[in-house]
Scaffold this active site. Structure first.
Site, short mmCIF file in Angstrom:
data_model
loop_
_atom_site.label_atom_id
_atom_site.label_comp_id
_atom_site.label_asym_id
_atom_site.label_seq_id
_atom_site.Cartn_x
_atom_site.Cartn_y
_atom_site.Cartn_z
N HIS A 45 -3.91 5.63 3.64
CA HIS A 45 -4.64 4.43 3.22
C HIS A 45 -4.00 3.17 3.79
O HIS A 45 -4.68 2.29 4.33
CB HIS A 45 -4.69 4.37 1.69
CG HIS A 45 -5.60 3.33 1.14
ND1 HIS A 45 -5.19 2.05 0.86
CD2 HIS A 45 -6.92 3.39 0.80
CE1 HIS A 45 -6.21 1.35 0.37
NE2 HIS A 45 -7.27 2.14 0.33
N SER B 266 -11.44 -1.93 -0.36
CA SER B 266 -10.17 -1.92 0.37
C SER B 266 -10.34 -2.52 1.76
O SER B 266 -9.58 -3.39 2.19
CB SER B 266 -9.64 -0.49 0.52
OG SER B 266 -9.02 -0.04 -0.64
N ASP C 150 0.84 -1.19 0.00
CA ASP C 150 0.00 0.00 0.00
C ASP C 150 0.88 1.24 0.00
O ASP C 150 1.97 1.23 -0.57
CB ASP C 150 -0.94 -0.03 1.21
CG ASP C 150 -2.30 0.56 0.91
OD1 ASP C 150 -2.37 1.78 0.69
OD2 ASP C 150 -3.29 -0.18 0.90
#
Length: 445
Positions: A104, A268, A66
């Site tokens: 994120h 996600s 990520d």
């Protein structure tokens, strides 16, 4: 003299034994079970509290490919290993470079290994797993998504990950098998090393709905997003590669700043929660091969919507307890295994070219220096010390019972033993921005 030596020996034995017991009984992520937030609604239908009586993920390393992870957050204290960076920036993965979404990668990490601390008190579903951060997005370096993702998969594989979560994606529309060759090769290598790869299905189901890799790649467990009533999220990708579904609506978000965002939507989150579930399954079944883990996940999923597989939720909602408890919920060895059937077919078409020969991982030294590796080494060394002390203590005691040499004023012979010589564009996060199944009669089991 002998009695004094024996007393010292017994004392050393007691101390060493206590050390061994302490090391072997220590919890990798701390002694206390984290408490989850009331709005982490997936804990109830998944019966996580019951699962934690069996395992909390100890012994399993989960890689998160990520934007990096803010390892300094109290919510992640002690759970994040030094990792890597395939964007060309040379970081160890423990800094989150996603400014737009406030981190994120950090959010995905908290869903998996959150420790229940900090300002948010957010707990992950596998808090005793170890997290290996691999930065593959939000870079100022390479723009080749296939390159950074494939290298990220290889890095995670080489550093002992048994589960890889990928909640970023790139367009796969023009790719053979909907997957670039570099990524196919890296996935094949990971599968050779018994790794389960989980990826977000995509968040454009109500728009372009184009295939996105790595979720679209053969051999990957692709996850769609549902709400707490097991209804597909409107944006979740509708694609044939979707295998299962997991919570992805109103799933809280812990940003790299430490701020908590109570409402988040996206595949996600569904992928990260599934990866945490896979860690629990693998922790409880350390000898279960990756193929069987994935087979059981799809075979034990709870079918939702129209009967049978569908493009939004695949074979249904993942049920961690069902997949984990092999004896209680048996699955026939010849049961369908769609993820690996597709992978094997792709390999046959490629003639095995996407699975180059590789050296198997060593039995140790691949966990980033954390997890159970170090405690086990300490325990083994302690056991060796106990053996040496007992052996030579007994030897000294036997010698004390032998007839002594004629008294001549010389000291007794020395009983001390001799010591031995020593694709184009950055991969993008599936987040939308920072709703699964209410508790039924089986408590999510």
């Amino acid at each position: 003299m002998v009695d004094s030596a024996l007393r010292r020996t017994r004392g050393l034995l007691a101390v060493t034994a206590a050390l061994v017991l302490t090391v072997l009984s220590a919890s990798p992520a701390g002694a206390l079970t984290p408490r989850h937030r009331a709005d982490e609604w997936w804990f109830a239908p998944w019966a996580i509290s019951d699962i934690w009586k069996i395992t909390r993920g100890a012994g399993v390393t989960v890689a998160v490919l990520d934007s990096g992870v803010n390892a300094r957050l109290p919510e992640l204290a002690g759970a994040v290993l030094p990792g890597g960076d395939t964007t060309g920036q040379g970081t160890d993965g423990r800094t989150d470079f996603d400014k737009k979404n406030d981190g994120h990668g950090t959010a995905m990490a908290a869903l998996i290994v959150g420790q229940g601390g900090g300002n948010s008190g957010f707990a992950g579903v596998a808090p005793e797993a170890r997290l290996l951060p691999v930065r593959v997005s939000h870079s100022t370096g390479t723009t080749d998504a296939a390159q950074v993702i494939s290298e990220g998969i290889r890095y995670a594989t080489d550093h002992g990950a048994k589960v890889i979560n990928i909640s970023v994606a790139a367009d796969a529309d023009q790719e053979i098998d909907e997957c670039p060759g570099l990524v196919k090769s890296a996935i094949a290598n990971a599968i050779q090393h018994d790794v389960v790869i989980v990826a977000a299905a995509g968040d454009e189901g109500d728009a372009a709905n184009a295939p996105e890799y790595p979720a679209s790649c053969p051999g990957v467990l692709a996850v769609g997003a549902i709400d707490k009533y097991a209804q597909p999220w409107k944006n979740t990708q509708r694609q044939s590669y979707v295998t299962v579904a997991a919570p992805g609506v109103r799933v809280g978000w812990v940003g790299q700043s430490g701020k908590y965002y109570p409402n988040g939507w996206g595949s996600s989150q569904a992928s990260a929660l599934t990866a945490g579930g896979v860690a629990l399954i693998r922790s409880a079944n350390p000898r279960m091969p990756a193929r069987e883990v994935v087979q059981r996940i799809s075979a034990t999923a709870k079918d939702v919507g129209e009967p049978g597989k569908d493009s939004a939720t695949g074979y249904g909602v993942i049920r961690i307890y069902h997949a984990m408890m092999k004896n209680e919920y048996p699955v026939a060895a010849n049961a369908p295994n769609p993820v690996f059937e597709r992978f094997d077919a792709s390999q046959a078409r490629d003639g095995g070219r996407s699975a180059p020969a590789s050296t198997p991982l060593a039995a140790s030294g691949k966990q980033g220096g954390a997890g159970w590796g170090t405690p086990i080494l300490v325990a083994l060394l302690a056991i060796v010390v106990i053996f040496v002390v007992v052996f030579f203590g007994l030897r000294a005691r036997r010698r004390s019972r032998r007839p002594g040499p004629p008294s001549s004023g010389d000291p007794a012979p020395d009983a001390t033993p001799h010591r031995p010589a020593s694709s184009a564009g950055h991969p993008s996060p599936h987040s939308g921005r920072p709703q699964f199944l209410p508790p039924d009669e089986t408590k999510g089991r």
